[in-house]
Design an enzyme around this catalytic site. Sequence first.
Site, short mmCIF file in Angstrom:
data_model
loop_
_atom_site.label_atom_id
_atom_site.label_comp_id
_atom_site.label_asym_id
_atom_site.label_seq_id
_atom_site.Cartn_x
_atom_site.Cartn_y
_atom_site.Cartn_z
N ARG A 4 34.12 -24.92 -9.74
CA ARG A 4 33.70 -24.82 -8.50
C ARG A 4 33.99 -25.69 -7.55
NH1 ARG A 4 32.94 -20.14 -8.51
NH2 ARG A 4 31.00 -19.03 -8.24
N GLU A 20 39.80 -18.19 -13.82
CA GLU A 20 39.62 -16.67 -13.46
C GLU A 20 40.14 -16.04 -14.68
OE1 GLU A 20 37.73 -15.16 -11.45
OE2 GLU A 20 37.42 -16.77 -10.15
N THR A 26 34.83 -12.38 -20.42
CA THR A 26 34.48 -13.29 -21.50
C THR A 26 33.50 -13.99 -20.83
OG1 THR A 26 36.77 -13.84 -22.33
CG2 THR A 26 35.13 -15.27 -22.78
N TYR A 65 41.28 -11.58 -26.50
CA TYR A 65 42.23 -10.91 -25.51
C TYR A 65 43.51 -11.67 -25.58
CZ TYR A 65 38.28 -8.08 -24.50
OH TYR A 65 37.18 -7.19 -24.79
N TYR A 103 42.58 -8.16 -9.25
CA TYR A 103 41.66 -9.01 -9.22
C TYR A 103 41.89 -10.57 -9.32
CZ TYR A 103 37.84 -12.02 -10.35
OH TYR A 103 36.99 -12.95 -10.23
N ASP A 121 34.95 -8.77 -9.04
CA ASP A 121 34.69 -8.77 -10.32
C ASP A 121 33.20 -8.04 -10.70
OD1 ASP A 121 32.64 -10.26 -9.29
OD2 ASP A 121 32.87 -12.12 -10.62
N CYS A 173 21.20 -10.78 -8.03
CA CYS A 173 21.50 -9.46 -8.41
C CYS A 173 21.86 -9.13 -9.78
CB CYS A 173 22.35 -9.17 -7.23
SG CYS A 173 22.43 -7.05 -7.38
N CYS A 183 16.82 -12.32 -2.19
CA CYS A 183 18.06 -11.89 -2.14
C CYS A 183 18.37 -11.98 -0.48
CB CYS A 183 18.16 -10.54 -2.78
SG CYS A 183 20.16 -10.07 -2.28
N CYS A 189 20.09 -3.56 1.74
CA CYS A 189 20.30 -3.17 0.61
C CYS A 189 19.67 -1.70 0.54
CB CYS A 189 19.85 -4.06 -0.75
SG CYS A 189 20.27 -3.28 -2.05
FE1 SF4 Z 1 20.83 -6.74 -5.64
FE2 SF4 Z 1 20.13 -5.25 -3.39
FE3 SF4 Z 1 18.14 -6.52 -5.09
FE4 SF4 Z 1 19.95 -7.94 -3.34
S1 SF4 Z 1 18.44 -6.65 -2.75
S2 SF4 Z 1 19.31 -8.44 -5.53
S3 SF4 Z 1 21.69 -6.89 -3.51
S4 SF4 Z 1 19.54 -4.97 -5.56
#
Ligand code: SF4
Length: 336
Positions: A4, A20, A26, A65, A103, A121, A173, A183, A189
């Site tokens: 990072r 990546e 993995t 792999y 990807y 991903d 999530c 979240c 959502c």
């Molecule tokens: Fe995942 Fe939706 Fe919950 Fe956020 S609100 S953690 S995007 S399910």
Amino acid sequence: MPWRALPGETPDPYRVWLSEVMLQQTTVRAVIPYFEKFVARWPTVQDLAKADRDDVLAAWAGLGYYSRARNLHACAQAIAARADTAFPEDEAALCALPGIGPYTAAAVAAIAFDQPATPVDGNIERVVSRLFAVTTPLPSAKSEIKRLAATLTPDERPGDFAQAMMDLGAMVCTPKNPSCLMCPLQSDCHAKHKGIESELPVKAVRPERPTRFGVAFLALREDGQVLLRKRPETGLLASMMEIPSTDWVDELLAADIALKAAPVRADWWAMPGQVTHTFTHFRLELLVFRAIVPVDAELTFWADASRCSWVARRDLADAALPSVMRKIIAHALKEN
Ligand code: SF4
């Protein structure tokens, strides 16, 4: 993530790409020691390009792999052969390099070069499928999820956005019991609003893996060396080292038939129990035979001497032996 960028730090495309590639299929925990080993031994993509491919395969041994390791080396050489010996910055050019699929190209373009690319991903796939309440089962839903994910990618700092989405999927999530209360996407959502977040993403039922069977032969020379063989250049575990074995077939082999494929004529002793290993497309069950053989033991026709070598037990740790072969060795030598 093993890699990072710190705030204000310019991302190193080599480290982004390496992490990546290693993270495909993995876990982060498994990748971290390999990532650290690779960047310590080959600090730049040019260093990796100059490495012997067998050394790269040996350093990768245990991560699985293995086509990734071969492609990693080929890709490093392709980059080192470019006029500027540097990574290209756009997705299409990245995608043209060996082993770089859509990807990885999107991840490197977004994270290393801040291009408006959308890597999807497994973590982002889960977040997006819940955010938009996509109920089509995976893998059929992949293109729909990618299209929806692209609608979220901002023009500014797309690399930070991609990493934030990956981290949101990894830490908030989560596959089970997502932490919706903390979240930042909760109010938008659709899955949360419908109360179906734990049911998404829907995954198509996988057919059961078939089982294959084989017999492996660990020949231990009186001077403490073990017989290894290099696998063919193509196919499963290509170019890795192996303990010689029969073919891996659909039915159990009778011992007398299997012994005809032994790499050395010797008094072979069947080890109690068996070694099992799960590959992506099949499960493997191996019986293991062991023999102590003289230093001048002659290899049989079936051993294919041109691919065989005797390796001291103390050097096995550095050999390009995949996990299944290390299991066989541990099983065969466990009484020693
Ligand atoms: Fe995942 Fe939706 Fe919950 Fe956020 S609100 S953690 S995007 S399910």
